[in-house]
Design a protein around this motif. Sequence first.
Motif, short mmCIF file in Angstrom:
data_model
loop_
_atom_site.label_atom_id
_atom_site.label_comp_id
_atom_site.label_asym_id
_atom_site.label_seq_id
_atom_site.Cartn_x
_atom_site.Cartn_y
_atom_site.Cartn_z
N THR A 118 11.88 -6.66 5.34
CA THR A 118 11.33 -6.92 4.01
C THR A 118 10.93 -5.63 3.29
O THR A 118 10.88 -5.60 2.05
CB THR A 118 10.11 -7.85 4.08
OG1 THR A 118 9.11 -7.28 4.92
CG2 THR A 118 10.51 -9.22 4.60
N THR B 295 5.98 -14.92 3.16
CA THR B 295 6.81 -15.98 3.71
C THR B 295 7.64 -16.58 2.58
O THR B 295 7.25 -16.49 1.40
CB THR B 295 5.95 -17.09 4.35
OG1 THR B 295 5.11 -17.67 3.34
CG2 THR B 295 5.09 -16.55 5.49
N HIS C 72 13.47 -12.67 4.22
CA HIS C 72 12.72 -13.55 5.13
C HIS C 72 13.67 -14.36 6.02
O HIS C 72 13.39 -14.57 7.22
CB HIS C 72 11.83 -14.50 4.33
CG HIS C 72 10.68 -13.84 3.63
ND1 HIS C 72 9.93 -12.84 4.19
CD2 HIS C 72 10.16 -14.06 2.40
CE1 HIS C 72 8.99 -12.46 3.35
NE2 HIS C 72 9.11 -13.18 2.25
#
Length: 399
Positions: free
Chosen positions: A238, A130, A375
């Motif tokens: 990602t 995150t 993200h």
Amino acid sequence: MSTMPVNRRNFLRGVTTATALSYSRVKGANEKLRLGVIGLGDRGSGDMGNFQRNPDVQVVALCDIYKARLERAHNRAAEAKTYSDHRELLADKDVDVVLIATPDHWHVPIAIDALNAGKDVYCEKPLSLTPEEGPLVVKAARVNNRICQVGMQQRSGKHYLQAKQEYFDTGKIGKVTMSRTWWHGNSYHLRKAPAELQQKPADLDWAHFLGRLKWRDYDPQQYYNWRAYLDYGGGQVTDLFTHWIDVVHMFTGQDVPKGAVAAGGVYQYKDGRTAPDTINVLLEYPGDMTATFEATLVPGVTGAAQHVCGTGGRLDIDRGKFVWTPVGRGAQPVTVQASGSLDYDHISNFIDCVRTRKTPNGDVLIGHRSAQASHLGNIAYLQKRKIHFDPLREEILPL
């Protein structure tokens, strides 16, 4: 995906260790660096092989939650100690440097533990699960004065560095307004668990694999093909875009977006995955530039590359070559083929920096910024809205 803002208060709150360890021993020229490997799947095993190619490295410790993988790796590093818990490996005084190649949700907890234990760290990308996690690792590296390289190997690629020096550092490309990136047909995200994993092996610690995630019963696909599930990572964005957006950051010097939009979904492979099999991301940067990413797992088109458009010309680049095409009628393109090995060169840069204490090519802050950009794309996809991001405070702005 969490959207807790990455402000200075959160940054400084990150590492709770009582004191920064004073480990500062630098290996002599004739001493081997003693490596511990945490996570021995395909990527971890491949990285370990590249470390072993360097005569200055000795693998002394191995760690995985699945004993069968641990034993396979032990066959290639027979003198290494074996562990099932990373904390036990990090307590081993014989370990100087650590390779982290676990699923993404374990990167930050292990990296912070390793940095606080006085180890230099090579961590596979993306650095974080995150956006708010990244600054915590940056702080741990800085407070403990550790080298932390993130596995974005284009940063050490000879033809990537040449392109940067010849067209961006000199200003030949002019003002960059757009970079388009794509990665089509990456079949690794479609992997099927083999027969031996259909029932949980007795020597696989599923609870440890889950770590901080909420409990769910053993699922062979979630273990074997975890990249398809957003609890463990960010899917193609990602895993793949982080590489390409990092190249954009490297070339242009712009590394914090101010906005993100995205669209996509599970259009074809309705097999329980939660990460989209098809997605488009667009990031906007303060310097009047956009960067896009498009990816689909369907096999109709395959390939991965990017092109960067500037007022002075266009650079097309992938891991095999680059093509520079200057502006102007009849302008002749220049093609340069890649040389060397991106992975090996990046690991070699890390090893050199461990000895010299120089900042590595893929420094932890660089790794944080490239993961953060990815993200934001995923958050825009999940929230189905445009994300407005404060590039100075590095936090998502409220609606």
